[in-house]
Design a protein around this motif. Structure first.
Motif, PDB file in Angstrom:
ATOM      1  N   GLN A  62      69.338  23.729  80.642  1.00 19.36           N
ATOM      2  CA  GLN A  62      69.460  24.897  79.762  1.00 19.36           C
ATOM      3  C   GLN A  62      68.480  24.813  78.596  1.00 19.36           C
ATOM      4  OE1 GLN A  62      73.585  24.448  78.771  1.00 19.36           O
ATOM      5  NE2 GLN A  62      74.240  24.641  80.914  1.00 19.36           N
ATOM      6  N   GLN A  63      68.391  23.630  77.979  1.00 20.02           N
ATOM      7  CA  GLN A  63      67.508  23.475  76.829  1.00 20.02           C
ATOM      8  C   GLN A  63      66.040  23.508  77.234  1.00 20.02           C
ATOM      9  OE1 GLN A  63      68.281  23.424  73.483  1.00 20.02           O
ATOM     10  NE2 GLN A  63      66.052  23.623  73.360  1.00 20.02           N
ATOM     11  N   THR A  64      65.710  22.841  78.348  1.00 21.53           N
ATOM     12  CA  THR A  64      64.308  22.838  78.780  1.00 21.53           C
ATOM     13  C   THR A  64      63.835  24.248  79.129  1.00 21.53           C
ATOM     14  OG1 THR A  64      64.574  20.597  79.646  1.00 21.53           O
ATOM     15  CG2 THR A  64      62.647  21.809  80.389  1.00 21.53           C
ATOM     16  N   SER A  65      64.719  25.075  79.666  1.00 19.85           N
ATOM     17  CA  SER A  65      64.350  26.463  79.950  1.00 19.85           C
ATOM     18  C   SER A  65      63.925  27.185  78.683  1.00 19.85           C
ATOM     19  CB  SER A  65      65.535  27.189  80.600  1.00 19.85           C
ATOM     20  OG  SER A  65      65.863  26.614  81.839  1.00 19.85           O
ATOM     21  N   LEU A  66      64.646  26.957  77.594  1.00 23.76           N
ATOM     22  CA  LEU A  66      64.256  27.562  76.312  1.00 23.76           C
ATOM     23  C   LEU A  66      62.957  26.946  75.795  1.00 23.76           C
ATOM     24  CD1 LEU A  66      67.703  27.878  74.507  1.00 23.76           C
ATOM     25  CD2 LEU A  66      66.231  29.747  75.271  1.00 23.76           C
ATOM     26  N   ASP A  67      62.791  25.638  75.986  1.00 24.85           N
ATOM     27  CA  ASP A  67      61.548  24.995  75.549  1.00 24.85           C
ATOM     28  C   ASP A  67      60.342  25.584  76.279  1.00 24.85           C
ATOM     29  OD1 ASP A  67      63.125  23.374  73.951  1.00 24.85           O
ATOM     30  OD2 ASP A  67      63.070  21.665  75.324  1.00 24.85           O
ATOM     31  N   LEU A  85      65.672  33.333  82.880  1.00 17.28           N
ATOM     32  CA  LEU A  85      66.069  31.951  82.591  1.00 17.28           C
ATOM     33  C   LEU A  85      67.579  31.884  82.420  1.00 17.28           C
ATOM     34  CD1 LEU A  85      65.327  31.051  78.849  1.00 17.28           C
ATOM     35  CD2 LEU A  85      65.528  33.384  79.700  1.00 17.28           C
ATOM     36  N   PRO A  86      68.187  30.702  82.599  1.00 17.56           N
ATOM     37  CA  PRO A  86      69.605  30.547  82.271  1.00 17.56           C
ATOM     38  C   PRO A  86      69.759  30.485  80.752  1.00 17.56           C
ATOM     39  CG  PRO A  86      68.684  28.454  82.986  1.00 17.56           C
ATOM     40  CD  PRO A  86      67.593  29.471  83.161  1.00 17.56           C
ATOM     41  N   LEU A  87      70.818  31.097  80.225  1.00 14.93           N
ATOM     42  CA  LEU A  87      70.988  31.180  78.773  1.00 14.93           C
ATOM     43  C   LEU A  87      72.453  30.994  78.413  1.00 14.93           C
ATOM     44  CD1 LEU A  87      69.516  31.864  76.038  1.00 14.93           C
ATOM     45  CD2 LEU A  87      70.305  34.216  76.409  1.00 14.93           C
ATOM     46  N   GLU A  91      78.968  29.371  74.400  1.00 13.73           N
ATOM     47  CA  GLU A  91      79.426  28.314  75.310  1.00 13.73           C
ATOM     48  C   GLU A  91      79.654  28.790  76.744  1.00 13.73           C
ATOM     49  OE1 GLU A  91      82.793  26.408  73.571  1.00 13.73           O
ATOM     50  OE2 GLU A  91      81.621  25.508  71.941  1.00 13.73           O
ATOM     51  N   GLN A  92      79.124  29.942  77.096  1.00  9.08           N
ATOM     52  CA  GLN A  92      79.173  30.425  78.473  1.00  9.08           C
ATOM     53  C   GLN A  92      77.751  30.650  78.964  1.00  9.08           C
ATOM     54  OE1 GLN A  92      81.822  33.887  78.343  1.00  9.08           O
ATOM     55  NE2 GLN A  92      83.454  32.604  79.155  1.00  9.08           N
ATOM     56  N   LEU A  93      77.546  30.369  80.253  1.00  8.29           N
ATOM     57  CA  LEU A  93      76.203  30.433  80.825  1.00  8.29           C
ATOM     58  C   LEU A  93      75.972  31.780  81.502  1.00  8.29           C
ATOM     59  CD1 LEU A  93      73.611  28.763  81.335  1.00  8.29           C
ATOM     60  CD2 LEU A  93      74.639  27.997  83.480  1.00  8.29           C
ATOM     61  N   PHE A  94      74.814  32.379  81.234  1.00  8.32           N
ATOM     62  CA  PHE A  94      74.469  33.685  81.798  1.00  8.32           C
ATOM     63  C   PHE A  94      73.103  33.632  82.477  1.00  8.32           C
ATOM     64  CE2 PHE A  94      77.461  34.527  78.412  1.00  8.32           C
ATOM     65  CZ  PHE A  94      78.317  35.464  78.965  1.00  8.32           C
ATOM     66  N   ASN A  95      72.966  34.456  83.504  1.00  7.06           N
ATOM     67  CA  ASN A  95      71.683  34.697  84.155  1.00  7.06           C
ATOM     68  C   ASN A  95      70.991  35.772  83.318  1.00  7.06           C
ATOM     69  OD1 ASN A  95      69.590  35.617  85.792  1.00  7.06           O
ATOM     70  ND2 ASN A  95      70.771  35.530  87.682  1.00  7.06           N
ATOM     71  N   ALA A  96      69.995  35.371  82.556  1.00  5.86           N
ATOM     72  CA  ALA A  96      69.421  36.264  81.543  1.00  5.86           C
ATOM     73  C   ALA A  96      67.935  36.485  81.771  1.00  5.86           C
ATOM     74  CB  ALA A  96      69.647  35.683  80.147  1.00  5.86           C
TER      75      ALA A  96
END
Length: 660
Positions: A62-67, A85-87, A91-96
């Motif tokens: 999740q963090q590397t996707s933002l990086d 990217l996943p976001l 505290e919930q994960l979304f396909n964004a």
């Protein structure tokens, strides 16, 4: 006239391959800028890869996707871009999908309708975003809007339907249109299935016509994660007309398509239809960016000549398996390919696919480009023809027994020579006899055909596996298994024998179709490639396992049933979920040449073999998903390993046939 250059780019991504995924995205951005694109749509989850599976749960992913998103931002100068990217939000994960303008992150759209059927398991990882809701998420030290949002770029309103959002009855686009969208982007990860592109065309055309917008659909490309092939096939439509169609099954890292669309014209259409505009507070974000106008005219991308509407199943099959095989080979970093070439239809099909893979690759990438993509096989650099590439890639081995015939040996040799493969042959009788003698002595009796038919057939198939594996291991090659879907349905394959291998390229297609496709390949072949006439030596044969003594005249259909019947029964029983009596009623009229008693015997045989052999399907090598009738328990069709075997239902069938 308010024109903008709208573009979509298909990307060949790999789960968790951060650097290569980033490189493909940046290359597509550079190509879009060079083509004076204003607005670009990239696929869903293209930063991380769509097929990350349970790795989506990892905080590091999740963090590397933002990086990586942060690294992409500077490359978007002069462009407006959507990319997936996943976001994590609250505290919930979304396909964004992030929306970026001129180097700045503006906000995120979250997918509302998750794909949870067939090969898709999105609800396992992601939460669906509620329609009409707008939230906030903090990243890069700032707060950004996320959810059901639109974007205003200099007065042009842009919304998104994320893949499945466009496939449901109440499409997200309908609400976006009511809020005044001028352009709708569809970032997708839509797997290949036969004739599926026709459905996508309809979705895109109806979206542009019914919503009075310009519509850009994009997709992933290639074999992303092992089982699933993405065909690309980007589409752009405006006012109910397709204005750009991207090529499918490309071997490139990305494919960019674009077209100029007239925003004023779609607004005029909407005004003429007298559609009211609904404003939602906080749901449209001002990007502070004026979409640039193109200054030079560039013709929109057109489809490949073979990609007609509807497309040929033969072409799609040839191209989908070839691309899937190519990406599997390069992404697995295998040193080559090995096939146990029996001289029959299945192994000949797999060998032909390797030949087609090289033909398609050379036609698109050239010899040097293909060698660069398969850099783990350095001998490719010396090749100057498709056949020389096959020779550097593929070794075929014919493993004879005393039950083999000259016909299959000649056929195997002919096909290997025609495609340029290395060809070896050896005899395994000594190995088979050694196993039989060893076990006979241990159990204190002779093993005979009269009492031990199945065991003696299976030991021949199993004795072929070690030599093929050894051959593959010598060069770090990938051993290809040659099982088809019809065999998988009834377990007509020897586990750890002819099922041995690391990839099963044709396990997703039925035998009756394979036999027809081989005739097409002999006489016609794919557009731009042509036929392989030497396949005549395969098509002249009656399929046989060649495991019983020659005097038995063994045939596959004699062991099972006619393949046409088998495939009809399989579809009725497995795809349509019919019980044995219902299957009989469904297929009886299709086969008037057979008695009802004979059909009943075959239907009962199918159900018994299906239930008995689920464990084999669980152990088959990875296969390619080719249609939505797959039997692969890892991607489509789940069935218990242990079951009651339809005993009550089969008794009802026998009673029906007896009473009738």
């Amino acid at each position: 006239m308010n024109q903008l250059r709208l573009a979509s780019a298909a990307l060949n991504q790999t789960p968790l391959a951060w650097d290569s995924n980033l490189a493909n995205i940046v290359a597509a951005l550079d190509a879009a800028r060079a083509s004076e694109v204003s607005l670009l749509c990239l696929p869903e989850l293209c930063i991380s890869g769509y097929g990350c599976e349970d790795a989506f749960f990892a905080h590091g992913v999740q963090q590397t996707s933002l990086d990586i998103l942060a690294e992409i931002l500077p490359a978007t100068k002069g462009l407006a871009v959507a990319l997936g990217l996943p976001l994590v939000v609250e505290e919930q994960l979304f396909n964004a999908c992030a929306f970026v303008c001129n180097g700045l992150l503006i906000g995120f759209v979250a997918k509302q309708c998750l794909a949870g059927d067939g090969i898709h398991y999105e609800p396992r990882w992601f939460k669906p975003w509620p329609a009409g809701k707008v939230g906030e998420v903090t990243c890069f030290g700032e707060s950004f809007s996320v959810g059901d949002v639109m974007f205003d770029c200099g007065g042009v309103k842009i919304g998104m339907e994320v893949c499945r959002d466009a496939w449901v009855v109440e499409r997200t686009g309908k609400r976006l249109a009511a809020r005044g969208a001028d352009v709708i982007l569809n970032p997708s990860g839509s797997h290949f299935a036969f004739a599926k592109q026709e459905i996508r065309r309809d979705i895109v055309l109806r979206g542009s016509r019914d919503f009075h917008v310009s519509y850009a659909y994009t997709n992933l490309l290639g074999n992303e994660a092992g089982n699933v092939v993405y065909d690309g096939g980007t589409l752009i439509a405006t006012r109910g007309e397709l204005v750009a169609v991207g090529p499918r099954f490309s071997f490139a890292d990305y494919i960019l398509v674009h077209a100029d669309v007239d925003v004023d014209a779609t607004r005029a259409d909407r005004a003429e239809a007298n559609l009211p505009i609904i404003e939602l507070d906080g749901a449209t974000l001002d990007c502070g960016f004026q979409l640039p106008s193109a200054t030079k005219t560039i013709a929109p991308t057109q489809p490949s000549p073979w990609d007609t509407s509807p497309p040929s199943k033969e072409e799609e099959f040839a191209r989908a398996v070839s691309l899937g095989l190519f990406d599997y080979l390069r992404k697995s970093r295998a040193g080559g390919l090995v096939i146990s070439l029996s001289g029959g239809a299945d192994s000949a099909t797999v060998a032909t696919m390797v030949w087609l893979m090289t033909k398609f690759g050379v036609a698109e990438l050239g010899y040097e480009g293909l060698a660069r993509k398969l850099a783990q096989i350095p001998q490719l650099a010396e090749a100057s023809s498709a056949e020389e590439i096959v020779g550097a890639l593929l070794t075929c081995v014919y493993q004879a027994t005393r039950n083999s015939g000259e016909t299959t040996l000649k056929a195997a040799c002919t096909i290997a020579s025609a495609i340029g493969a290395n060809f070896l042959e050896w005899n395994i009788d000594a190995m088979v006899d050694g196993y039989v003698d060893t076990v006979s002595k241990a159990i204190g009796r002779s093993i005979t055909w009269k009492g031990d038919d199945t065991a003696l057939q299976n030991i021949q198939a199993r004795a072929r596996a070690p030599g093929a594996w050894l051959l593959a291991n010598l060069s770090g090659s990938l051993l290809l298994t040659t099982s088809n879907r019809s065999e998988a349905a009834v377990g007509y394959a020897t586990m750890d024998g002819d099922t041995a291998g690391g990839l099963a390229p044709i396990a997703g297609i039925d035998k009756a179709y394979l036999l027809e496709w081989l005739k097409w390949m002999e006489r016609t072949g794919p557009e731009g490639i042509g036929p392989l006439p030497e396949l005549a030596v395969i098509n002249a044969q009656t399929p046989t396992a060649e495991l019983r003594p020659v005097s038995e005249s063994q045939t596959d259909e004699g062991d099972l049933m006619p393949y046409r019947v088998l495939d009809a029964v399989e579809r009725a029983a497995i795809r349509d979920k019919l019980m044995p009596v219902e299957v009989f009623q469904a297929v009886q009229d299709r086969f008037p040449e057979y008695s009802k008693e004979q059909l009943g015997i075959w239907i009962e045989r199918f159900f018994r073999l299906w239930c008995r052999n689920q464990w084999k399907r669980e152990r088959y090598a990875p296969s390619f998903h080719l249609d939505d009738e797959n039997l692969d328990p890892k991607s489509w069709c789940r069935f218990p390993i242990l079951s009651g075997g339809f005993e009550r239902e089969l008794a009802e069938l026998r009673e029906l046939l007896t009473d009738g």
